[in-house]
Each structure stands twice: as C-alpha cells, then as structure tokens.
Design an enzyme around this catalytic site. Structure first.
Site, short mmCIF file in Angstrom:
data_model
loop_
_atom_site.label_atom_id
_atom_site.label_comp_id
_atom_site.label_asym_id
_atom_site.label_seq_id
_atom_site.Cartn_x
_atom_site.Cartn_y
_atom_site.Cartn_z
N LYS A 201 0.83 -1.21 0.00
CA LYS A 201 0.00 0.00 0.00
C LYS A 201 0.86 1.26 0.00
CE LYS A 201 -2.08 -1.17 3.86
NZ LYS A 201 -1.36 -2.43 4.15
N ARG B 65 -9.78 0.48 8.91
CA ARG B 65 -9.30 -0.88 9.16
C ARG B 65 -10.32 -1.70 9.93
NH1 ARG B 65 -3.55 0.30 8.92
NH2 ARG B 65 -2.27 -1.54 9.09
N ARG C 157 11.70 -4.72 5.04
CA ARG C 157 11.28 -3.33 4.76
C ARG C 157 12.19 -2.34 5.48
NH1 ARG C 157 5.09 -1.64 5.38
NH2 ARG C 157 5.30 -2.45 7.50
N ARG D 225 11.32 -0.45 10.93
CA ARG D 225 10.22 -0.17 11.86
C ARG D 225 10.26 -1.16 13.02
NH1 ARG D 225 4.75 0.42 8.42
NH2 ARG D 225 3.98 -0.67 10.27
N ARG E 234 -0.12 -8.44 13.92
CA ARG E 234 -0.79 -7.60 12.92
C ARG E 234 -1.61 -8.43 11.94
NH1 ARG E 234 4.41 -5.01 11.31
NH2 ARG E 234 3.37 -3.99 9.57
P1 ADP Z 1 1.31 -1.59 7.55
O1 ADP Z 1 2.06 -0.66 6.63
O2 ADP Z 1 2.16 -2.71 8.01
O3 ADP Z 1 0.00 -2.03 6.99
P2 ADP Z 1 0.56 0.74 9.12
O4 ADP Z 1 1.72 1.63 9.02
O5 ADP Z 1 -0.61 1.03 8.26
O6 ADP Z 1 1.03 -0.77 8.90
O7 ADP Z 1 0.07 0.67 10.63
C1 ADP Z 1 0.98 0.47 11.68
C2 ADP Z 1 0.23 0.38 13.01
O8 ADP Z 1 -0.49 1.60 13.25
C3 ADP Z 1 -0.83 -0.71 13.10
O9 ADP Z 1 -0.27 -1.97 13.47
C4 ADP Z 1 -1.75 -0.15 14.18
O10 ADP Z 1 -1.17 -0.32 15.48
C5 ADP Z 1 -1.73 1.34 13.87
N1 ADP Z 1 -2.81 1.74 12.91
C6 ADP Z 1 -2.62 2.24 11.67
N2 ADP Z 1 -3.80 2.51 11.08
C7 ADP Z 1 -4.77 2.14 11.97
C8 ADP Z 1 -6.19 2.15 11.95
N3 ADP Z 1 -6.89 2.59 10.87
N4 ADP Z 1 -6.85 1.70 13.05
C9 ADP Z 1 -6.18 1.27 14.13
N5 ADP Z 1 -4.84 1.21 14.21
C10 ADP Z 1 -4.13 1.66 13.16
P1 ADP Z 2 2.12 -1.83 3.21
O1 ADP Z 2 2.09 -0.33 3.20
O2 ADP Z 2 0.93 -2.44 2.52
O3 ADP Z 2 2.33 -2.41 4.57
P2 ADP Z 2 4.68 -1.52 1.84
O4 ADP Z 2 4.35 -0.70 0.66
O5 ADP Z 2 5.38 -0.86 2.96
O6 ADP Z 2 3.37 -2.31 2.34
O7 ADP Z 2 5.57 -2.77 1.31
C1 ADP Z 2 6.11 -3.71 2.23
C2 ADP Z 2 7.54 -4.08 1.76
O8 ADP Z 2 7.47 -4.85 0.56
C3 ADP Z 2 8.41 -2.87 1.45
O9 ADP Z 2 9.72 -3.15 1.87
C4 ADP Z 2 8.33 -2.74 -0.08
O10 ADP Z 2 9.55 -2.22 -0.61
C5 ADP Z 2 8.12 -4.18 -0.53
N1 ADP Z 2 7.20 -4.29 -1.68
C6 ADP Z 2 6.11 -3.56 -1.95
N2 ADP Z 2 5.51 -3.97 -3.09
C7 ADP Z 2 6.22 -5.03 -3.55
C8 ADP Z 2 6.11 -5.89 -4.70
N3 ADP Z 2 5.11 -5.76 -5.60
N4 ADP Z 2 7.04 -6.86 -4.83
C9 ADP Z 2 8.05 -7.01 -3.91
N5 ADP Z 2 8.21 -6.23 -2.83
C10 ADP Z 2 7.32 -5.25 -2.64
#
Ligand code: ADP
Ligand code: ADP
Ligand code: ZN
Length: 216
Positions: free
Chosen positions: A13, A88, A127, A160, A171
């Site tokens: 994302k 979420r 990541r 992170r 998660r």
């Molecule tokens: P990821 O990129 O791995 O999907 P995020 O950066 O979106 O993770 O979120 C990291 C953390 O922030 C989550 O594990 C949660 O603790 C909190 N968080 C983010 N968005 C939300 C939401 N919409 N509702 C509740 N908690 C959230």
């Molecule tokens: P999210 O926001 O959904 O948690 P991220 O965009 O942070 O996911 O991506 C998670 C990890 O995977 C990052 O280190 C990113 O560079 C890598 N990544 C994202 N998209 C791809 C893909 N299509 N193929 C391989 N690695 C990816």
C-alpha cells in the site's frame, strides 16, 4: 478523486501510494505514518498510541477516527485524497462514510491489493523506511542505490520496530477486523482487486488502468 488502499500489512500500500500521489497530486493520508510521526515527536497522541503500534494491535477506533477527521478537514484534502491504512474496521468505515457524506465527497474507488499471506513475512522483515522523507525500500526487492541511504533525500533508512516476526504475527491476526471491509466496498461496487504478487511496476500499471476512467 477520493481513493483508498486496502490490503494486508506488507501488501504494498505505502509503496503504491508514493507513486499515486506523485502522479495524481492527491495527498497521501496514512494513519500508520501519522501515528509514527506523533510517537517520534513525543506528542500526547504519540504517547497514547505507542503501546498499540509496538505490539501490532489496532489503535482504538474512537481515537483513530478523530485523527482522520481532523486530517480530512485540512485544505489540501479538499480536492481529493488517498487513504492508506484507514479504515481498518467496520466502525471506522461507517464513520468515514458519515464524514465524506457530509463533505459530499464519497469514495471514488477502493484499491484492494491482494497477496497471499506467505509472501508477507519476507516483505515486512526486509522493509526499510527513510527517517527524513518516509519513503519505503526493501533490502532485496527495492534496494536503495547506497545501502542504508535514501535515494530521494539522502536520509538514513531504518527498520520499523513493529516489523519483527512477533509483531507481524499480531498484525496479521488483527486483519480479521479489516477483512469484512472487502465485502463492504464490493457491495457498493467501488472495490477493485489488484494482484499484489507481481512486480512493483506491474502492480502500479494495473492501478493506473483502474484509475484512468475515474480521472476528471
Ligand atoms: P502496515 O504498513 O504494516 O499495513 P501501518 O503503518 O498502516 O502498517 O500501521 C501500523 C500500526 O499503526 C498498526 O499496526 C496499528 O497499530 C496502527 N494503525 C494504523 N492505522 C490504523 C487504523 N486505521 N486503526 C487502528 N490502528 C491503526
Ligand atoms: P504496506 O504499506 O501495505 O504495509 P509496503 O508498501 O510498505 O506495504 O511494502 C512492504 C515491503 O514490501 C516494502 O519493503 C516494499 O519495498 C516491498 N514491496 C512492496 N511492493 C512489492 C512488490 N510488488 N514486490 C516485492 N516487494 C514489494
Ligand atoms: Zn528520504
């Protein structure tokens, strides 16, 4: 355009959001980024949410909804936005509908980046994020030109604190709260599924195709 990205942690994302905001000029609204910034700055919000992020649990709906409502009221979101990581839970989705309804700006599309669970652990543990500009990298799949240094701004890359196997497991369990949103937006006819297992470029090409008829 009012856009939203949906998908498991590690689906891609944030990576796709960087491209969408650059090409379409919509602000990237990531609740995870906002919470991490608040924690780094030591604000009251940061203190309230830190334990949730560290463990991988969801921040309570009420608090999360308040943060997003305030953000959507800022002037740069008037002509569209890209939500990433919000909503979420179903209560968050309902609160968003109410807010956007009163702004007369309903969601244009929900992009559901679909990946099977088994590819996520490698993505999340590899990541890396830029401390200065927030750009996302991966040690194998999307490495920076110089190790540990951001290509865009020269900032330092870090891992992170919740990208550990233990917090990732929590998660992924929490995603049970998010899964019902797929049906919720499908019913409204605005859900677009994207195959997130392909390369970053291929995923983005698919997203552009979905967005092209929506562009005003
Ligand atoms: P990821 O990129 O791995 O999907 P995020 O950066 O979106 O993770 O979120 C990291 C953390 O922030 C989550 O594990 C949660 O603790 C909190 N968080 C983010 N968005 C939300 C939401 N919409 N509702 C509740 N908690 C959230
Ligand atoms: P999210 O926001 O959904 O948690 P991220 O965009 O942070 O996911 O991506 C998670 C990890 O995977 C990052 O280190 C990113 O560079 C890598 N990544 C994202 N998209 C791809 C893909 N299509 N193929 C391989 N690695 C990816
Ligand atoms: Zn940077």
């Amino acid at each position: 355009m009012q856009l939203m990205l949906l998908g498991l942690p590690g689906a891609g994302k944030g990576t796709q959001a960087e491209r969408i905001t650059a090409d379409y000029g919509v602000p990237h609204i990531s609740t995870g980024d906002m919470f991490r910034k608040a924690i780094a700055a030591g604000t009251e919000l940061g203190n309230e949410v830190k334990a949730y992020l560290d463990s991988g649990r969801l921040v309570p709906d009420e608090l999360t909804i308040r943060v997003v409502r305030d953000r959507l009221e800022q002037s740069d979101a008037k002509d569209g936005f890209l939500l990433d990581g919000f909503p979420r839970t179903l209560p968050q989705a309902e609160a968003l509908d109410a807010t956007l309804g009163s702004m007369e700006r309903p969601l244009s599309a929900v992009l559901y980046i679909h990946v099977p669970q088994d590819v996520l652990l490698a993505r999340l543990t590899g990541r890396r994020i830029c401390k200065s500009c927030g750009s996302t990298y991966h040690v194998v799949f999307q490495p920076p030109a110089a190790e540990g240094v951001c290509d865009k701004c020269g900032g330092e890359l870090y891992q992170r604190s919740d990208d550990t196997e233990e917090a990732v497991a929590t998660r992924l369990e929490q995603y049970a709260h998010t899964a019902p949103l797929v049906g919720y937006y499908q019913q409204r006819g605005i859900l677009h599924q994207v195959d997130g297992t392909r390369s970053i470029d291929d995923v983005y090409a698919e997203i552009r195709q979905i967005l092209s008829p929506l562009r005003r």
